[in-house]
Design a protein around this motif. Structure first.
Motif, short mmCIF file in Angstrom:
data_model
loop_
_atom_site.label_atom_id
_atom_site.label_comp_id
_atom_site.label_asym_id
_atom_site.label_seq_id
_atom_site.Cartn_x
_atom_site.Cartn_y
_atom_site.Cartn_z
N ARG A 380 -20.45 -10.45 -2.03
CA ARG A 380 -20.34 -9.07 -2.52
C ARG A 380 -20.80 -8.99 -3.98
N LEU A 381 -20.39 -9.98 -4.77
CA LEU A 381 -20.79 -9.99 -6.19
C LEU A 381 -22.31 -10.09 -6.31
N VAL A 382 -22.90 -10.96 -5.49
CA VAL A 382 -24.36 -11.16 -5.55
C VAL A 382 -25.08 -9.86 -5.18
N VAL A 383 -24.65 -9.23 -4.09
CA VAL A 383 -25.36 -8.03 -3.64
C VAL A 383 -25.15 -6.87 -4.63
N ALA A 384 -23.96 -6.80 -5.21
CA ALA A 384 -23.71 -5.71 -6.18
C ALA A 384 -24.61 -5.86 -7.41
#
Ligand code: T4K
Length: 401
Positions: A380-384
């Protein structure tokens, strides 16, 4: 928990895991039970050549698959060779481009010619219409692949093979215990081949099994997997050595004992990934038909780089730094692999598109809910922050060392 991309291990933060979490950890089952089986093997002093544990394993696999015959083999690759050879296949063999290299290798290694066809863009399963388009007078067989714990469209394929007088083999390496319309993988086509490799849902270290309801094919395969020896101990057929050992069967039986519990654990893992990643733009957990049985041995996620900002290989690199081994099963598609690549290569569009997007995330009995939540936090952090992550990945790889 990581809050900014500076917390990612790739950019200097601490890794999310101390010990590697990986795709493909073996399902070894009850270790004490394995050790007692091994002690029995050693006391029995019968190590291979159709020993009692191999026979027991064959009977159990036949029961799981709902078939009359099972010939255990040293791995699935030779199992596929055995199936093709025992069926007397010649010439071209049509198979999906979206599979592991073992599928074409098995055919090519015994002098057959793989011809690659396309797959369904959603399921990744072999497309019977494209198989049909590729049938020529040189075609000897079709190999369908039950990809990622889903069973191929067997009715269409079996019908097509029957109409054209072709041998129909299924590569069922991923499909132990999986169903299509409620019917278990094992009895479709002329024969099917399971894998019991270390990374499979049931493992025998290395191992495979040819299963079939065809009495003649089964008898030929049984003889051929043991140098072509007949009942009287004379060589009657051209054969090979494809036998499973007793130690492999001891592992296989122990792993099989755990199979129902492992499938359930995998199903819960799959559902947890799906829930955790729902709504994350550009990431899609591959859905399995809830009406069918599956072993859920792979959790496949498609990465749409246009939406995530960072492509599939970037995500694999980020996860690797966090001590998470994710694998691009299967990329590149087989028609673009060195031994099979034509010049210029043909376009096999759906297979190419899927192969560029898919990644298998860790699952299996060694992977806990907590592991999955932590992996999904990273995703989630990467995609955000997709574009920023991609930019830093690009500058990291272009910096001279
Ligand atoms: N058809 C299909 C569709 C297949 O997928 C396969 C095999 C076959 C046929 C042929 O079946 P076999 O002839 O192997 O019975 C692995 C496996 O070697 C291969 O069996 C499997 N498919 C394929 C999908 O995956 P790699 O190159 O990805 O394996 P490797 O060594 O990188 O292992 C993957 C991860 O598993 C590792 O990162 C760690 C973990 N692992 C692996 C081993 C061997 C363990 O934790 N313990 C282990 O002992 O091919």
């Amino acid at each position: 928990m990581k809050r900014t991309i500076d917390d990612l291990a790739l950019f200097g933060g601490p890794a999310a895991f101390l010990n590697t979490v990986t795709v493909g950890r073996p399902s070894i089952g009850d270790r004490a039970r394995f050790e007692s089986r091994m002690a029995w093997v050693l006391n029995n002093e019968w190590l291979t050549n159709s020993g009692p544990l191999v026979s027991e394993f064959e009977a159990e696999v036949a029961e799981v698959a709902g078939v009359r015959h099972c010939v255990a083999t040293s791995n699935a690759t030779v199992g596929l060779q055995l199936a093709l050879h025992a069926a007397g296949v010649r010439g071209e063999v049509i198979m999906p481009a979206m599979t592991f290299a073992a599928t074409p290798h098995a055919a090519a290694w015994i002098g057959l010619e793989p011809v690659f066809c396309d797959v369904d863009p959603v399921t990744g399963l072999v497309d019977p219409d494209d198989v049909k388009r590729r049938i020529t007078e040189r075609t000897g067989a079709v190999v369908g692949v039950h990809l990622w714990g889903q069973v191929a469209p067997v009715d269409e394929l079996d019908r097509l093979a029957h109409e054209h007088g072709l041998t129909m083999i299924y590569d069922a390496a991923h499909a132990l215990g999986c169903t299509r319309d409620g019917r278990r993988a094992g009895g479709f086509g002329d024969a099917e081949v399971f894998s019991f490799h270390a990374t499979k849902v049931v493992t025998s270290f290395e191992g495979g099994a040819l299963v079939t309801n065809d009495d003649t094919l089964a008898a030929r395969a049984r003889s051929m997997h043991n140098f072509g020896l007949g009942q009287g101990g004379q060589v009657e057929l051209m054969g090979t050595n494809a036998k499973m050992s007793e130690s492999s069967a001891a592992m296989g039986l122990t792993s099989l004992d755990a199979f129902p519990a492992v499938c359930e654990h995998n199903r819960l893992n799959h559902d947890l990934y799906a829930g955790e990643l729902r709504g994350v733009k550009g990431l899609r957990v591959h859905e399995l038909d809830g009406e069918e049985s599956s072993n859920y041995q792979y959790v496949i996620v498609s990465v749409d780089g246009a939406q995530t900002g960072v492509d599939r290989d970037g995500i694999i690199a980020v996860l690797a730094a966090e001590q998470v081994v994710a694998k691009p099963y299967f990329s590149p598609p087989c028609h673009l692999m060195a031994p099979y690549r034509a010049d210029p290569p043909p376009r096999i569009e759906n297979a190419e598109w899927l192969a560029s997007q898919v990644v298998a995330l860790p699952t299996g009995p060694a992977v806990s809910s907590e592991d999955i939540r932590r992996i999904c936090d990273v995703l989630r952090l990467v995609v955000a922050n997709g574009e920023q992550v991609a930019g830093r990945l690009a500058s990291a790889t272009s910096t001279p060392t």
